[in-house]
Design a protein around this motif. Structure first.
Motif, PDB file in Angstrom:
ATOM      1  N   THR A  18      -1.918  13.251 -14.192  1.00  0.00           N
ATOM      2  CA  THR A  18      -2.568  11.942 -14.183  1.00  0.00           C
ATOM      3  C   THR A  18      -1.466  10.895 -14.108  1.00  0.00           C
ATOM      4  O   THR A  18      -0.331  11.141 -14.512  1.00  0.00           O
ATOM      5  N   PHE A  19      -1.793   9.728 -13.589  1.00  0.00           N
ATOM      6  CA  PHE A  19      -0.785   8.705 -13.361  1.00  0.00           C
ATOM      7  C   PHE A  19      -1.118   7.447 -14.156  1.00  0.00           C
ATOM      8  O   PHE A  19      -2.282   7.051 -14.256  1.00  0.00           O
ATOM      9  N   ASN A  20      -0.072   6.862 -14.711  1.00  0.00           N
ATOM     10  CA  ASN A  20      -0.242   5.738 -15.626  1.00  0.00           C
ATOM     11  C   ASN A  20      -0.148   4.379 -14.946  1.00  0.00           C
ATOM     12  O   ASN A  20      -0.292   3.359 -15.602  1.00  0.00           O
ATOM     13  N   ALA A  21       0.133   4.362 -13.643  1.00  0.00           N
ATOM     14  CA  ALA A  21       0.256   3.085 -12.948  1.00  0.00           C
ATOM     15  C   ALA A  21      -0.101   3.275 -11.482  1.00  0.00           C
ATOM     16  O   ALA A  21      -0.101   4.386 -10.968  1.00  0.00           O
ATOM     17  N   GLU A  22      -0.430   2.163 -10.818  1.00  0.00           N
ATOM     18  CA  GLU A  22      -0.731   2.216  -9.402  1.00  0.00           C
ATOM     19  C   GLU A  22       0.548   2.506  -8.613  1.00  0.00           C
ATOM     20  O   GLU A  22       1.644   2.072  -8.993  1.00  0.00           O
ATOM     21  N   ALA A  23       0.387   3.225  -7.542  1.00  0.00           N
ATOM     22  CA  ALA A  23       1.534   3.504  -6.688  1.00  0.00           C
ATOM     23  C   ALA A  23       1.968   2.233  -5.977  1.00  0.00           C
ATOM     24  O   ALA A  23       1.147   1.495  -5.429  1.00  0.00           O
ATOM     25  N   SER A  24       3.261   1.954  -5.995  1.00  0.00           N
ATOM     26  CA  SER A  24       3.796   0.743  -5.387  1.00  0.00           C
ATOM     27  C   SER A  24       4.323   1.036  -3.993  1.00  0.00           C
ATOM     28  O   SER A  24       4.952   2.077  -3.773  1.00  0.00           O
ATOM     29  N   PRO A  25       4.114   0.150  -3.044  1.00  0.00           N
ATOM     30  CA  PRO A  25       4.674   0.355  -1.704  1.00  0.00           C
ATOM     31  C   PRO A  25       6.176   0.112  -1.715  1.00  0.00           C
ATOM     32  O   PRO A  25       6.715  -0.507  -2.639  1.00  0.00           O
ATOM     33  N   PRO A  26       6.882   0.587  -0.706  1.00  0.00           N
ATOM     34  CA  PRO A  26       8.320   0.306  -0.625  1.00  0.00           C
ATOM     35  C   PRO A  26       8.564  -1.168  -0.310  1.00  0.00           C
ATOM     36  O   PRO A  26       7.633  -1.902   0.053  1.00  0.00           O
ATOM     37  N   ARG A  27       9.807  -1.600  -0.437  1.00  0.00           N
ATOM     38  CA  ARG A  27      10.159  -2.992  -0.171  1.00  0.00           C
ATOM     39  C   ARG A  27      11.291  -3.042   0.862  1.00  0.00           C
ATOM     40  O   ARG A  27      12.463  -3.208   0.527  1.00  0.00           O
ATOM     41  N   PRO A  28      10.946  -2.899   2.117  1.00  0.00           N
ATOM     42  CA  PRO A  28      11.986  -2.902   3.159  1.00  0.00           C
ATOM     43  C   PRO A  28      12.630  -4.278   3.285  1.00  0.00           C
ATOM     44  O   PRO A  28      11.944  -5.301   3.305  1.00  0.00           O
ATOM     45  N   ALA A  29      13.939  -4.301   3.374  1.00  0.00           N
ATOM     46  CA  ALA A  29      14.675  -5.558   3.485  1.00  0.00           C
ATOM     47  C   ALA A  29      14.354  -6.259   4.803  1.00  0.00           C
ATOM     48  O   ALA A  29      14.425  -5.649   5.874  1.00  0.00           O
ATOM     49  N   GLY A  30      13.983  -7.522   4.695  1.00  0.00           N
ATOM     50  CA  GLY A  30      13.705  -8.313   5.886  1.00  0.00           C
ATOM     51  C   GLY A  30      12.293  -8.176   6.415  1.00  0.00           C
ATOM     52  O   GLY A  30      11.954  -8.801   7.437  1.00  0.00           O
ATOM     53  N   TRP A  31      11.467  -7.406   5.764  1.00  0.00           N
ATOM     54  CA  TRP A  31      10.074  -7.219   6.194  1.00  0.00           C
ATOM     55  C   TRP A  31       9.144  -7.861   5.176  1.00  0.00           C
ATOM     56  O   TRP A  31       9.418  -7.860   3.985  1.00  0.00           O
ATOM     57  N   ALA A  32       8.008  -8.365   5.643  1.00  0.00           N
ATOM     58  CA  ALA A  32       7.010  -8.977   4.764  1.00  0.00           C
ATOM     59  C   ALA A  32       5.688  -8.232   4.917  1.00  0.00           C
ATOM     60  O   ALA A  32       5.353  -7.771   6.014  1.00  0.00           O
TER      61      ALA A  32
END
Length: 520
Positions: A335-349
């Motif tokens: 079981t997971f205690n938090a929502e999965a976070s997306p990656p944070r690519p540099a220079g991308w929005a």
């Protein structure tokens, strides 16, 4: 000849044959019990997939072929053949690899191979030599061949387009999609001809056994049993498109049902058998008279096998399932205690995904991430499927997994392209997709298992199996990145490559997806 064989069979069916038959039967039942889930998976596939309906008939045919030769084999003394235990060991090892990697094909081949090896062990090499084909025929119970479907789709599309070009019909070819003045046609998975091919090869193998003695005739006929169905399926697709074009698409649907049905299969199969029968070495009535026991087979009655050999056979049968139960048990589901976070690519929005939405389908993933990103000059979507531990029904490499949903998006073609991003595989699988209104996308995908990135499903499965067998790291995952294109596919692939490069190291990101798990 027949009377002589009948008379010779009577003394053979005595203490030696009774003992060998009962001990083999007991061990065969034990094998069926231990590998019951494997056999159940085979039977389920036979029931629910028409491509493999023939599996129900394979053991019946094999037993009948053995029964046909009962007079010849009964005249030979059964004797324990100890080297056959090597086959039992190999089958157990293959089953363990299949169990660890959730590779049902390996498990099913091993389950059948275990029975065949036990037969050779209890009845001996002299008897088994007369029954090589009926024993090997049992392997047709294993439902294997789906991996050929994309290749058959591609061949059928190219073949039919080539014929259309020859006769001068205007055609636009886009992967497995074909456009002519009469409309659009898709070489779908059901049109790939896999059912046609497998059924022909099974029947062709049986015919070759009954009709031929010379090995080169076997090889030639079995080659025809593969080549002719593939080419015939190409002609079938060409015929459907041709009739649709000539009739302004008025009768294409009806022709599709008629030409693609079992009537077409029957005609082609009869043609293959007709050709094969012209070169037959023997007729069915001659079959039981060849390979009768001769002087070279005469030998005294075998001594009873040592009890330790029987004990060794039983121990080898149960070894693999016991090892799997003691060492390879699955931990509790996480079981997971938090929502999965997306990656944070540099220079991308982040940005809203374009319509129609691209949604991969990966069965049983413990966590999934799907995010869309953009820069000033490019846009791409990122997908990750994470498996805290891979097990049956939740595995990165599976026939039912797709990098597209199959309803909104359809695959046009699949290629392998170099990626050239540090820390990621040298090559990736690239699928070209088409949406409902003609939209097109590229999808680059690869696997992560055992701490290694690879685009090879076979390598990913092997690493999964090795981790399971050794008690190592069992987490795994899939990465897929897609980008839309209109005319230039290279622009889309450049956007995919840039996003993967700007995300940075992917392994720490995937490991982080599992760090919020509990209950594992």
């Amino acid at each position: 000849m027949t009377d002589h064989a009948d008379n010779a069979a009577k003394p053979g069916l005595s203490r030696e044959w009774t003992a060998a038959g009962l001990t083999f039967l007991g061990c065969a039942v034990l094998t069926l019990i231990l590998f019951r889930d494997t056999y159940a998976s085979m039977i389920s596939t036979w029931r629910h997939t028409t491509t493999y309906n023939h599996g129900f008939f394979v053991p019946i045919i094999s037993l009948y072929l053995i029964w046909q030769r009962r007079n010849i084999t009964a005249a030979l003394p059964p004797e324990v053949f100890a080297p056959a235990l090597i086959g039992v060991i190999g089958a157990g090892a293959l089953w363990l690899v299949g169990e660890a990697g959730d590779i049902q094909m390996f498990q099913q081949i091993a389950a059948v191979g275990s029975l065949v090896s036990l037969f050779v062990f209890f009845f001996g090499i002299v008897v088994s030599r007369r029954l090589v084909f009926p024993l090997l025929f049992l392997f047709f119970m294993v439902p294997v061949g789906d991996f050929l479907i994309p290749h058959l789709q591609d061949f059928t599309a190219h073949f039919s387009v080539g014929l259309l070009n020859i006769i001068g019909i205007p055609v636009y070819h886009n992967g497995i999609m074909i456009e002519t003045p009469s409309g659009f046609f898709e070489v779908a998975e059901a049109c790939a001809g896999i059912r046609f091919l497998i059924a022909n090869f099974v029947i062709g193998s049986l015919f070759a056994y009954l009709a031929y003695v010379k090995w080169w005739k076997w090889a030639a006929f079995l080659s025809l049993s593969i080549i002719i169905p593939i080419i015939a399926n190409g002609f079938r697709a060409f015929g459907i498109i041709l009739v649709a074009t000539l009739t302004d698409n008025k009768v294409a649907a009806g022709v599709d049902h008629i030409v693609y049905g079992w009537g077409f299969f029957a005609v082609v199969m009869l043609l293959i058998l007709f050709i094969g029968n012209m070169f037959a070495d023997r007729h069915p009535g001659d079959f039981n008279d060849d390979d009768a026991p001769g002087d070279k087979d005469a030998r005294p009655a075998p001594a009873p096998a040592p009890i330790p050999l029987y004990a060794a056979a039983i121990a080898l049968i149960v070894a693999a399932p016991i090892y799997a139960a003691l060492v390879m048990g699955d931990p509790p589901a996480p079981t997971f205690n938090a929502e999965a976070s997306p990656p944070r690519p540099a220079g991308w929005a982040p940005h809203a995904a374009a319509a129609p939405a691209w949604t991969p389908r990966f069965k049983g993933a413990d966590r999934e991430v799907l995010s869309a990103f953009e820069t000033e000059n490019a846009a791409a979507d990122f997908y990750a499927a994470y498996y805290h531990f891979q097990r049956q029904g939740a595995e990165a490499v599976h026939n039912g997994n797709r990098v597209y949903d199959g309803e909104v998006w359809r695959r046009l073609e699949t290629r392998v392209r170099p990626l050239d991003v540090a820390g990621l595989p040298e090559t990736v699988r690239v699928d070209r997709l088409q949406g409902p209104r003609g939209e097109t996308r590229l999808v680059a995908s690869f696997y992560w298992t055992g701490g290694v990135f690879t685009a090879s499903p076979a390598r990913a499965k092997l690493r999964q199996a090795m981790a399971d067998l050794s008690g190592g790291e069992r987490s795994g995952g899939v990465i897929a990145v897609s980008a839309a294109y209109t005319t230039d596919q290279d622009d889309a692939f450049d956007a995919i490559r840039k996003l993967l490069s700007d995300i940075g190291p992917l392994e720490p990101y995937l490991q982080n997806l599992g760090e919020t798990a509990s209950g594992s």
